[in-house]
Structures are given as structure tokens and as C-alpha cells.
Design a protein around this motif. Structure first.
Motif, PDB file in Angstrom:
ATOM      1  N   SER A 178       0.817  -1.225   0.000  1.00  0.00           N
ATOM      2  CA  SER A 178       0.000   0.000   0.000  1.00  0.00           C
ATOM      3  C   SER A 178       0.848   1.271   0.000  1.00  0.00           C
ATOM      4  O   SER A 178       0.385   2.331  -0.431  1.00  0.00           O
ATOM      5  CB  SER A 178      -0.939   0.007   1.213  1.00  0.00           C
ATOM      6  OG  SER A 178      -0.205   0.150   2.428  1.00  0.00           O
ATOM      7  N   ASN A 179       2.091   1.160   0.456  1.00  0.00           N
ATOM      8  CA  ASN A 179       2.970   2.331   0.545  1.00  0.00           C
ATOM      9  C   ASN A 179       3.938   2.455  -0.633  1.00  0.00           C
ATOM     10  O   ASN A 179       4.822   3.320  -0.626  1.00  0.00           O
ATOM     11  CB  ASN A 179       3.779   2.278   1.844  1.00  0.00           C
ATOM     12  CG  ASN A 179       2.931   2.571   3.068  1.00  0.00           C
ATOM     13  OD1 ASN A 179       1.933   3.289   2.979  1.00  0.00           O
ATOM     14  ND2 ASN A 179       3.310   2.009   4.199  1.00  0.00           N
ATOM     15  N   HIS A 180       3.773   1.581  -1.654  1.00  0.00           N
ATOM     16  CA  HIS A 180       4.703   1.608  -2.776  1.00  0.00           C
ATOM     17  C   HIS A 180       3.965   1.609  -4.119  1.00  0.00           C
ATOM     18  O   HIS A 180       2.768   1.383  -4.169  1.00  0.00           O
ATOM     19  CB  HIS A 180       5.680   0.423  -2.680  1.00  0.00           C
ATOM     20  CG  HIS A 180       6.620   0.527  -1.529  1.00  0.00           C
ATOM     21  ND1 HIS A 180       6.255   0.183  -0.244  1.00  0.00           N
ATOM     22  CD2 HIS A 180       7.908   0.974  -1.452  1.00  0.00           C
ATOM     23  CE1 HIS A 180       7.283   0.409   0.575  1.00  0.00           C
ATOM     24  NE2 HIS A 180       8.281   0.882  -0.137  1.00  0.00           N
TER      25      HIS A 180
END
Length: 341
Positions: A320-322
Motif C-alpha cells: 500500500s505504501n509503494h
């Protein structure tokens, strides 16, 4: 838009398959050359990607030097006929050389920090190099960094479909991967004797099913545990596995994104930015050899369910953070062709 892609390894098929599919639907035309290595051609055929073989390659420094001229000649011949707007590859020296001869841009992706030989062969002839932001080298003005790892080009939720149930793959699989240690960036390293691994397998075989996957023929000592997982089903097997332990960095990275506990046994791992990054995010551990790794595996087995839930949670957060790397590729191509870079 005409794009020439050179593929040298099975992993590269996965890196580019979604990009090819999406860009084909947008009207782009492709010419693809591929080395006959391991299951590269099998995967291209499976995904209905048309390609032309550039042969098996050669072994050793001298052999690889000779093969440069052979592959360059083949690719130049094809490229003159196709007349591409640009070349795209994962660090292909051959695509880089021909792009320079024809005066067309070459976009290279790379995540192999320690590949000195490959860098010497392709970097000087390449216009744009794209790597994970945690990549340890700096190639100057031609170097661009993305937030993510290459495996997100196909294991991102936008693309990955988990096709097999745990009943279909088996509930208590431990997957082991053995590599040949014949790549250019593997010079100076050789296979383990695997005695400690065999003892470990014997110790757990009453409770777990061990599936060994091998690049080429597995060593004699491990042959009885070899299991032929169909290449297109491998990621579902990894997703359902209790544990992965092996020498392939790519498969270890795939496990990290699939939420599977993974132990990378590779003395090069500590020199690679992506492996360091996954370790810092609690998604991967790495050791120089099986002798060092096996005690840690025994420790993990004592709390395997707890560790599995932890890795699954960390994996979802990481994704979700990439970035979606396929979408990053699409954006990159448009910038280069329409002078946005």
C-alpha cells in the motif's frame, strides 16, 4: 509507438508482461527477443507473447564475450527491420548496444546493485536507468528511482490473481529453490554442499511436504525431493506455502509481497539494496549459507503461525505504501517518447 524489448531471464517476462498487455491494448507494437534460459520461452508462450529467440548464451567470461557479438548481431538485424521508437530491457547490454548504433533511446530497469560486469556492458550505452529508490549505486543524471521493487510489476493487487486454493497446492508445503550460480554477477560464488539442508529436510519430512525447485538439474543429494511446479503456478504455490528457503533472491522478494515467510540463502544478499530494505521492513531474512540459515528456520518453525500473520500484515502495508511498477513503466515510456524527461 514501436517498442523493442530484450528479455534475458524468466523474471523479466513477469516484469514486462502486464506492460506489454496494456500497451498492446493502447495500440503499441512490440518486437521481443528472448534468451533461451530456463523457462523464459515457456512463460512467453504461456502468456501468448510473440518473441524471437537469441539463443542460449554462453558460459564463462570468454564465452559471454563471444555471445555479446552474436546477440548484438541478431538484435541489430531484427531492429533494422522493425524500426523501433525505443528499446526497453532489464539491463540488457545487447539492447543498449543496438540502441546506440541506431540512435534510439534505451530505457533499462535494474535492481542488481552488485552486477559489475553487466553495468560495464550496458550503462555507458543507455539513456535512462530506472531502479528502486533503495538501489545502492548512483548512475548520475541518467538515473531515476521509483518507490518500490520490480516484483510489484506483477504481484501488485492490480495484476496478481491467486488461482489455486491451499487444498490444490497442499497445506503444509515448504518450498526450496536452488540456483546454478552461473550468472555474470555470480562469478566467484559456488553451490553449497547442501548436507545441512538434507538433514533439515529429513527432520521435518514427517510433518511437512518439501518441494524443491531447481534452476537446471538439482544436485544429486537433493534430487529425490525435486518437484516440478509449473512456472505459471509458482506464485500460487508460494502464496500458500508455510515457508520459502532458497538461493533465489527474486523468489524471496516475491514471497515478501505474497505474505510468505522467506529465508534467502545467498552470500550476495547483504550487498543488495532491495534485500536490505525488505529486511528492515520485516519481510525477509538472509544468510550466507544453509549452515547459518537452518538454525533460524528451526526457530521460526516453533511460532510459524504467529510469524505468518506478522509477515502477511507487513506485506499488505508495504504494498500500500509503494508504487504500481507497471504503471510506472507506462508513464516512463510516455515521458521519454513525448520528451517529458
Amino acid at each position: 509507438m514501436k517498442i523493442f524489448i530484450d528479455i534475458g531471464h524468466p523474471a523479466h517476462v513477469h516484469y514486462f508482461k502486464n506492460f506489454i498487455k496494456i500497451m498492446n491494448e493502447k495500440g503499441a507494437r512490440f518486437f521481443i527477443t528472448a534468451r533461451d534460459k530456463d523457462v523464459t520461452h515457456y512463460l512467453l508462450n504461456y502468456y501468448n507473447i510473440e518473441f524471437y529467440s537469441r539463443g542460449k548464451g554462453r558460459k564463462g567470461y570468454l564465452g559471454k564475450l563471444i555471445y555479446i557479438f552474436e546477440a548484438d548481431y541478431k538484435i541489430l538485424k531484427y531492429a533494422k527491420q522493425f524500426k523501433p521508437d525505443l528499446f526497453l530491457s532489464f539491463g540488457s547490454a545487447y539492447a543498449a548496444h543496438v540502441s546506440k548504433i541506431l540512435g534510439k533511446p534505451h530505457i533499462a530497469f535494474d535492481d542488481t546493485d552488485h552486477a559489475k560486469y553487466e553495468h560495464m556492458m550496458y550503462v555507458p550505452f543507455t539513456d535512462y536507468i530506472h531502479t528502486p529508490e533503495v538501489y545502492l549505486k548512483n548512475f548520475g543524471k541518467k538515473h531515476f528511482r521509483f518507490k518500490g521493487i520490480m516484483e510489484l510489476s506483477y504481484l501488485h493487487p492490480n495484476y496478481f490473481i491467486h488461482e489455486l486454493s491451499i487444498e490444490e497446492t497442499g497445506k503444509k508445503n515448504i518450498i526450496i529453490r536452488i540456483v546454478k550460480w552461473e550468472a555474470s554477477h555470480d562469478f566467484g560464488y559456488k553451490r553449497d554442499n547442501y548436507k545441512g539442508l538434507v538433514n533439515f529436510i529429513k527432520d521435518i519430512s514427517s510433518e511437512y511436504r518439501v518441494l524443491i525447485s531447481s534452476e537446471g538439474e538439482p544436485p544429486e543429494i537433493l534430487r529425490k525431493y525435486y518437484y516440478n511446479i509449473k512456472p505459471e503456478k509458482l506464485h500460487s504455490y508460494l502464496k500458500n506455502a508455510v515457508l520459502y528457503i532458497g538461493e533465489s533472491g527474486t523468489i524471496a522478494n516475491e514471497c515478501a509481497l505474497l505474505g510468505t515467510i522467506n529465508i534467502l540463502v545467498n552470500p550476495i544478499a547483504k550487498f543488495v539494496g532491495v534485500h536490505q530494505y525488505l529486511y528492515k521492513n520485516g519481510l525477509q531474512e538472509y544468510y550466507d549459507n544453509f549452515e547459518y540459515a537452518i538454525p533460524r528456520v528451526y526457530s521460526l518453525m516453533k511460532e510459524i503461525e504467529k510469524k505468518r500473520k506478522e509477515v502477511e500484515s507487513r506485506s499488505k502495508l508495504f504494498i500500500s505504501n509503494h508504487e504500481d511498477i507497471t504503471q510506472y513503466m507506462i508513464n516512463t515510456i510516455h515521458k521519454v517518447l513525448f520528451k517529458g524527461v
